[in-house]
Scaffold this motif. Structure first.
Motif: not given
Length: 124
Positions: A97, A82, A78, A101
């Motif tokens: 997001i 991202s 994540i 992570g």
């Protein structure tokens, strides 16, 4: 299996680092290159952490490492994912997001600390 997953993570970190250094250099903005660099740096460190956990699981099988391993792997996916996607031109909103992570990464290390503390206390 977890050593193999760790090794694959490390291989991908090298591949993505090389791509960022050579393939993106002429196409990406300074900000995008910075995101790529950050993602790759965190990828390497946490992939090494996964390898460490995998080895420790063999040395200390009584300690539960699975949850930490899963959290770190999700964090890599994540957080780094991202940042990599944004560096490749995905909308900046994807950065919303990224902290999720990071939270998984922190949780993985805190779970390791908690489980190690409980284990050490049980030896007293």
């Amino acid at each position: 299996m977890s050593i193999a997953i760790s090794a694959l993570n490390l291989a991908f970190a090298v591949i993505l680092g090389a791509f960022g250094a050579h393939g993106l250099k002429m196409r990406a903005t300074t900000e995008q290159l910075s995101w790529w660099h950050t993602a790759t740096e965190y990828f390497f460190w946490h992939a090494l952490g996964l390898l460490m956990l995998s080895i420790m699981a063999r040395v200390l099988p009584q300690l539960p490492f699975k949850a930490s391993f899963i959290c770190l792997q999700l964090g890599i996916f994540i957080f780094c994912g991202s940042l990599y996607l944004m560096a490749l031109g995905a909308p900046r909103i994807l950065g919303a997001i990224t902290p999720i992570g990071g939270t998984f990464m922190i949780a993985g290390w805190l779970l390791l600390a908690w489980n190690a503390f409980k284990y050490e206390q049980s030896l007293l």
